[in-house]
Design an enzyme around this catalytic site. Structure first.
Site: not given
Lengths: 134, 469
Positions: B396-398
């Site tokens: 997600n964040d990456v």
């Protein structure tokens, strides 16, 4: 007369120089063991420190060359080899100078052995998966 | 074995350890490297057993310890699931730390074994080295136990924070230095030795509890480094070259891995260690106003299968969620089917994907993904623009483009996988919850993104079934 006076003063100075030289030699021979002792105490530590620093550099260069895909196996291997601390544990256990040291040594040998076998074998398992697949 | 001969054996072992690490520069040389490491360890153990003065009873105890420990280690190494690798490594680090504490204790009670004095009269310099090895070892032990508990889900991965935490840690750190000074000054007082051990155990515990679950890759790397420094400290204490060299190698290795992990998150090591990341942002998001829901496009696995069937280049972006769902095997099946359809399939791995450095690579390798198909961030980022499909599963964040543009974002500046440049992005996800950083992902609302809601494994299985039709 003048020359004679000069000769006497020169002789006196020469005698003083000689006695100073003798004194210096005595002092030097007295100081010598002290210097040697100091060097002997400092040298092993400096030698170990030198090796330690050089090994840090070797580690730095070797580890940067490790491919990121194998960073997990790298942790497995470093884990196994850091358990080389087992050498110290074995000496304490085997030489048996005190039963307490022997007990601590035995515990440390056991813990380190878990790591040595576990670390190398889990790394082997990981690396076996990185075979080139057709 | 004489002194010269054993020193020579230790030198050979050191060289073999260096070659073991060097072998890891490529998968094809790595297995030979690992064998060299084993041989090196074997040489070190035999050379030590052959030291003069070893007593028969002592040797018996050593062999018993090696057999018991080795048996446990071998069983654990063969049974462990690859998804649980991070907690295994954390557990192993704790054992190295505890072993260092015990060896330091052994050196204190029998200094004559190591030629550093007699009980009650140990050389000052050796006492300094001993207490450093002891303190680092104890911190490694308790810190690793907490890291293990967090990774293994035995305690919450959420950061544990309280008022004055950092002041308390600083005070304990200073107290530790004072105790070490007192220990050396008293010539090796036994009570002070154990006080140092207890204080360092407490400090290791307190240092790791504020650090969140997803920051564990940094913590595990750092504890890896500590275990090396502890070994080096013991090496100085007992004047053993092999321990010093190996400790330095391991210490450097862990430090580099910590650096790489921090860089992958664009955070300083200090920021990670002070902890609490994600705690505030997550709380804020939950409490904040709901606001109008932004529209997202969602699709069915069949839709995804249809688009992928016509794609010529697919890049799969796996994250830790894939490992949790045990979806790696079925992802590889999907990739095989797409390859049969004539597409090129590649995998993109972010440096902090997974719960330890390189974890995702191992999980893919376990699912028989060829390592030539797996690429690092710098390598693969230029390729997204040419890709028809990016399949994001469990990450997600990456992948959040806000990291490049939104200066107010908690993840601003973090290097990301530029999946948004692919023609179509499929995002497999259970719901709309935010990732670890507590930041909403910009990507969900893009025109070229299609959300595939559901369990990572089930969704991918349905795609596989649709592809087989």
């Amino acid at each position: 007369m003048h020359a004679e006076e000069l000769a006497i003063r020169a002789q006196a100075m020469a005698e003083r120089a000689l006695s100073l030289a003798m004194e210096a030699r005595a002092a030097a021979s007295e100081a010598m063991p002290m210097v040697e002792q100091g060097a002997a105490a400092a040298e092993p530590f400096l030698l170990l420190l030198t090796i330690f620093m050089l090994a840090c550099f070797v580690g730095y260069h070797v580890v940067w060359s490790v491919t990121p895909a194998l960073h997990s196996p790298l942790m497995g291997v470093t884990n196994a080899i850091s358990s080389v601390i087992v050498v110290g544990a074995m000496l304490a256990t085997g030489l048996g100078e005190s039963w307490l040291a022997q007990a601590f040594g035995f515990l440390a040998v056991t813990l380190a052995a878990v790591n040595i076998f576990g670390g190398f074998l889990v790394t082997r398992r990981m690396l076996a998966m990185f075979q080139r697949k057709g | 074995m004489g002194h010269t001969l054993s020193t020579l054996a230790y030198l050979v072992a050191s060289v073999l350890f260096i070659l073991a690490l060097k072998g890891l520069s490529h998968p094809s040389t790595s297995r030979r490297g690992n064998i060299m490491g084993m041989v090196g360890m074997g040489i070190a153990i035999v050379a030590t057993l052959a030291q003069p003065g070893m007593k028969v009873g002592g040797i018996g105890l050593i062999v018993a310890g090696l057999a018991i420990g080795g048996g446990i280690g071998a069983v654990v190494a063969n049974r462990i699931q690859m998804t649980s690798l991070p907690q295994l490594v954390a557990a192993f680090h704790s054992l190295v730390g505890l072993a260092a504490v015990f060896v330091a204790a052994a050196a204190l009670y029998a200094p004559q074994s190591f030629g550093i004095g007699v009980p009650g009269n140990i050389h000052g310099q050796s006492l300094v080295e001993m207490s450093l090895g002891l303190a680092i070892g104890a911190i490694t032990f308790s810190g690793s136990v907490i890291a293990f508990a967090k990774l293994d889900g035995r305690m919450s991965g959420a950061p544990i924070l309280f008022n004055g935490q950092h002041y308390l840690n600083a005070a304990l750190g200073i107290l530790l230095v004072v105790l070490i000074a007192a220990f050396v000054w008293t010539g090796g007082n036994l009570a002070l030795f154990w006080l140092i051990a207890i204080l360092a155990f407490g400090l290791g515990f307190l240092l790791i509890i504020p650090i969140g679950g997803a920051d564990m890759p940094v913590v595990v790397s750092m504890l890896n480094s500590y275990s090396g420094w502890a070994a080096a400290g013991i090496g100085f204490t007992i004047g053993n070259l092999l321990l010093i060299v190996t400790g330095a190698l391991v210490g450097a290795s862990g430090a580099i891995l910590s650096y790489i992990m921090c860089k992958g998150m664009n955070r300083s090591i200090l920021n990670v260690l002070l902890g609490g990341f994600g705690a505030e942002a997550g709380g804020g998001a939950a409490a904040g106003p709901a606001g109008p829901a932004r529209p997202v496009k969602s699709g069915s696995p069949e839709d995804a299968a249809y688009i992928m069937k016509n794609a010529s280049k697919v890049i799969i972006v796996p994250g830790y969620g894939m490992a949790v769902a045990q979806a790696q095997q079925v992802v590889r099946e999907m990739a095989d089917l797409l390859k049969k359809e004539g597409a090129t399939v590649e995998y993109a791995i972010h440096p902090v994907a997974g719960r330890m450095p390189g974890h995702m690579n191992v999980l893919l390798a376990e699912a028989n993904v060829p390592y030539d198909d797996v690429h690092e961030l710098e390598e693969i980022n230029p390729e997204f623009a040419e890709a028809d499909v990016a399949y994001v599963i469990g990450a997600n964040d990456v992948t959040n483009p806000a990291a490049k543009t939104d200066k107010s974002s908690a993840i601003y500046g973090m290097p990301i996988l530029e999946v948004e440049r692919a023609k179509t992005v499929f995002f497999v996800k259970r719901g709309m919850a935010s990732g670890y950083a507590g930041v909403e992902n910009e990507l969900f609302f893009r025109d070229n993104t299609m959300m595939l809601f559901g369990d990572a494994k089930k969704v991918t299985q349905q795609i596989v079934q649709a592809l087989q039709k």
